[in-house]
Design a protein around this motif. Structure first.
Motif, mmCIF file in Angstrom:
data_model
loop_
_atom_site.group_PDB
_atom_site.id
_atom_site.type_symbol
_atom_site.label_atom_id
_atom_site.label_comp_id
_atom_site.label_asym_id
_atom_site.label_seq_id
_atom_site.Cartn_x
_atom_site.Cartn_y
_atom_site.Cartn_z
ATOM 1 N N LEU A 19 38.268 20.945 41.099
ATOM 2 C CA LEU A 19 39.142 21.907 40.023
ATOM 3 C C LEU A 19 40.585 21.663 40.126
ATOM 4 O O LEU A 19 41.347 22.398 41.088
ATOM 5 C CB LEU A 19 38.560 23.030 39.890
ATOM 6 N N THR A 21 44.073 22.254 37.906
ATOM 7 C CA THR A 21 44.582 23.277 37.133
ATOM 8 C C THR A 21 45.998 23.309 36.952
ATOM 9 O O THR A 21 46.724 23.378 38.087
ATOM 10 C CB THR A 21 43.829 24.649 36.805
ATOM 11 N N ASP A 23 48.953 26.602 35.123
ATOM 12 C CA ASP A 23 49.035 27.461 34.014
ATOM 13 C C ASP A 23 50.031 27.263 33.287
ATOM 14 O O ASP A 23 51.265 26.808 33.581
ATOM 15 C CB ASP A 23 49.294 28.858 35.010
ATOM 16 N N ILE A 47 47.046 16.746 34.618
ATOM 17 C CA ILE A 47 46.250 17.902 34.830
ATOM 18 C C ILE A 47 45.548 17.948 33.375
ATOM 19 O O ILE A 47 46.031 17.767 32.255
ATOM 20 C CB ILE A 47 47.127 19.213 35.017
ATOM 21 N N ILE A 49 43.129 20.684 32.960
ATOM 22 C CA ILE A 49 42.723 21.984 32.715
ATOM 23 C C ILE A 49 44.061 23.090 32.720
ATOM 24 O O ILE A 49 44.451 22.935 33.757
ATOM 25 C CB ILE A 49 41.663 22.456 33.578
ATOM 26 N N SER A 51 45.405 27.121 32.657
ATOM 27 C CA SER A 51 45.055 28.363 32.774
ATOM 28 C C SER A 51 45.920 29.451 32.017
ATOM 29 O O SER A 51 47.223 28.861 32.040
ATOM 30 C CB SER A 51 44.615 28.707 34.190
ATOM 31 N N ASN A 390 45.701 24.861 41.794
ATOM 32 C CA ASN A 390 46.579 25.477 40.663
ATOM 33 C C ASN A 390 47.887 25.269 40.777
ATOM 34 O O ASN A 390 48.339 25.467 41.932
ATOM 35 C CB ASN A 390 45.908 26.636 40.374
#
Length: 708
Positions: A19, A21, A23, A47, A49, A51, A390
């Motif tokens: 995963l 991600t 932000d 990236i 995905i 958040s 992330n």
């Protein structure tokens, strides 16, 4: 598209993947730039995905008005529009509706009207001394400082009602339209770093409010059956459950009367119950159709903090809610203690790193101005067991008002991969090579087996006792005492020993383990104590009888948690042959050792003959790092020598196929430390090098030299 979380790994239509991600706090930016920033983030970093928190105070500033998710009252509240843009750009989303979010927002994202100062129906959270637990509020005082406000008790009736209303509205109006086969929302995160960014606080920091103590006593009733059972164990004569008092003061170190140890263990269970109760309640209100995760902050640095964290953070009790964690605890390439605590957080349970600092230097540490710092930490988390990384935050923003954040000035953050003008910075290239490498190899990386030695057996009641005990305080003369467990300190020492031996390790929760699961841990190390419940003793005794190895440090338990004689573990330890446990197949696993340079290294191997070597260079090191992979199972016993030339505080990850170098990433510069090298990797005498002062990557056989 079917999204599942299996043992901490995200599966899309049944296919596992790492995963990755970033932000983007849409609520801090002008909606007219959302599409541009998201497009740049996608194209410059790779990236796929994003958040974002959904701040309660932003969407519902008035308690008598429903939340605005469409921008009807203000354009930057149009989270549905934000999600539509994400979908149109092919971006998945992790939605994070709190209710508390921190994220440098006023009052942690809670509305002013839910604060006990402004709403007498809301009960405040209390600490062991009966003081309110406070957070930065929303208004500046006469001196220009933002004052602190009391936080709500998480289980208080009025607060719980209003939280339920907020989360049900998010679930119905935001999540339902944005999930399903074509919706962008792939995961939901609830809460923040515990409940109110408190997962790493001492056990006496919260929650002693009346609703909290009701849950504490309810747990005691469930555990002890009735008040007579509780009184018999604790040596009390209470006539009502309300008379049971929780611990409030730390105890002198060295030893402690056994019944007081059990009282500490009871409070530790309550702390984990509090998280589980809130997580289940809030998830039930959201009713999402996608997996739910939480993000725990790693243990803090005080001597009691690791024990407090281990006793509170019990993912095995969350019943389907996934584990995740954050950074925010120091620069691991400089601070060895931060490194160790970060590794423990990554190993506590399978799950992704949901917040790694890639954007803040002014607010936290200037070392983060260099992408090498965050690159190093992301690779450490993945090497230690994380299932994803992330970028927090991926985009600088500048369009919020004092109603959302009265304390900080734009840009937020100050040095991310995409700046406040929408331009990609040097960090974007660093993120891009990380994202592309794991897009190509993430599933295989997660499926590869780390080169582990013994596993640490966690018995959480011992951690709760140790958290309440001052490590070096003298014992009161004449006190009735029993030897104390020292769980966290022993785990830290175990961590250091494993790293010195070049082996990784795992953490297994003994209270929730099954014989089948423990069979996968052929060598267990754990700390002992005066008590241990009969089921756990029986489990460990069965491990020993099956010929597996158990090393018990400290006292051997001879009573269970009801103080009844129980010597199942003691008898099993005494009955094993003298030579048993002195050797173990797990200790023949390959080891990875740094034989030249100040660095750390991790190795994991796939059955196909492919392996991954992660090398983490410390901030005080100059020159090449030399690593040896050795052991009976390593490359048919030949072993392998690897040399990595990286900047100080940098890192590398190498994919090795049958002992030959395949794809890799390596840091070429760390501007914060003024370090630049010609990055290179040498495996089996074959050297690949890049350009001075630039990162070096090979992905899919293609060499890249992005700016560092």
């Amino acid at each position: 598209m079917r999204i599942e979380l299996r043992d901490g790994v995200l599966h899309t239509d049944g296919v596992p993947g790492l995963l990755a991600t970033a932000d983007y706090p849409y609520y801090r930016d002008d909606p007219t730039v959302w599409r541009d920033r998201l497009t740049t983030l996608r194209d410059a970093t790779g990236i796929r995905i994003v958040s974002s928190y959904l701040p309660w105070r932003h969407h519902q500033p008035d308690p008598d008005t429903p939340p605005d998710f469409t921008g009807a009252t203000r354009a930057d509240r149009d989270v549905l529009g934000f999600l539509r843009i994400c979908a149109e750009l092919g971006l998945g989303v992790i939605a994070k509706p709190g209710p508390f979010i921190h994220a440098e927002t006023n009052y942690g994202g809670l509305p002013d009207w839910i604060c006990p100062l402004h709403n007498p129906q809301v009960e405040p959270q209390l600490d062991a001394r009966g003081n309110t637990v406070d957070w930065i509020g929303a208004h500046r005082d006469a001196d220009g400082e933002v004052g602190r406000w009391p936080l709500p008790a998480p289980l208080g009736g009025h607060f719980a009602t209003r939280v339920g209303e907020w989360l049900r509205a998010v679930g119905k109006e935001v999540l339902q339209p944005a999930t399903g086969p074509d919706g962008p929302v792939v995961l939901v995160q609830i809460a923040n770093e515990g409940l109110f960014t408190d997962g790493a606080l001492p056990l006496w920091a919260y929650d002693y409010s009346a609703p909290g103590l009701d849950l504490f006593r309810s747990g005691l009733r469930e555990r002890y059956g009735d008040l007579d059972g509780y009184n018999a164990v604790h040596g009390t004569a209470h006539a009502d459950w309300s008379a049971v008092r929780p611990p409030r003061e730390r105890h002198p170190g060295g030893s402690l009367e056994l019944r007081r140890q059990l009282a500490c263990a009871d409070w530790g269970r309550y702390q984990s119950d509090l998280l589980a109760e809130a997580y289940h309640s809030w998830t039930g209100a959201l009713a999402p159709d996608v997996p739910v995760v939480v993000n725990l902050n790693p243990p803090a640095g005080e001597e009691h903090a690791l024990d407090a964290w281990l006793s509170r953070v019990r993912p095995e009790r969350w019943n389907g809610i996934g584990y995740g964690f954050t950074n925010w605890m120091g620069v691991v390439s400089t601070d060895h203690g931060s490194h160790a605590r970060y590794v423990v957080a990554a190993k506590r349970a399978p799950g992704p790193n949901l917040e790694e600092n890639w954007g803040f230097s002014e607010l936290y540490d200037r070392a983060y101005a260099a992408g090498a710092t965050s690159f190093h930490q992301s690779l450490l988390a993945l090497a230690a067991g994380a299932t994803g990384f992330n970028v927090y935050t991926g985009v600088a923003t500048s369009g919020w008002g004092d109603d959302l954040d009265a304390k900080h000035t734009p840009p937020y953050p100050d040095c991310p991969p995409i700046d406040q003008h929408g331009n990609a910075t040097g960090k974007a290239g660093t993120v891009r090579m990380l994202a592309d490498f794991f897009a190509a190899h993430g599933g295989e990386f997660l499926g590869a087996t780390p080169a582990t030695g013994p596993s640490w057996g966690l018995y959480a009641p011992y951690a709760a006792v140790a958290a309440w005990t001052e490590a070096d305080a003298p014992v009161a003369p004449g006190a009735e005492t029993e030897a104390l467990p020292v769980c966290g300190r022993e785990l830290r020492a175990f961590h250091e020993r494993m790293r010195a031996e070049g082996r990784d390790y795992r953490i297994v929760d003994l209270e929730s383990a099954t014989p089948e699961r423990l069979a996968g841990h052929p060598h267990l190390v754990l700390h002992g104590g005066a008590f241990m419940d009969a089921d756990t003793q029986r489990l460990l005794a069965g491990q020993i009888a099956a010929g597996l190895r158990v090393d018990l440090l400290g006292p051997v338990p001879r009573v269970d948690e009801r103080l009844r004689p129980c010597t199942l573990l003691a008898d099993a330890l005494a009955a094993r042959p003298a030579a048993a446990g002195t050797d173990s197949a797990v200790d023949d696993a390959p080891a990875v050792r740094v034989v030249g340079g100040s660095a750390d290294a991790y190795w994991r191997a796939a059955p196909s003959g492919t392996g991954y070597l992660t090398v983490l260079v410390q901030s005080d090191h100059d020159g090449p790092v030399r690593v040896e992979i050795a052991g009976a199972g390593a490359f048919d016993g030949r072993g392998l020598a690897v040399t990595v030339d990286s900047a100080r505080g940098g890192a590398a990850v190498l994919r090795l196929v049958d002992g030959a170098l395949d794809d890799f990433l390596v840091t070429g510069a760390n501007a914060f430390l003024g370090s630049a090298v010609t990055p290179a990797v040498t495996v089996g005498g074959v050297r690949v090098q890049g350009e001075y002062g630039r990162d070096l990557a090979r992905i899919g056989g293609e060499l890249r030299t992005p700016a560092a």
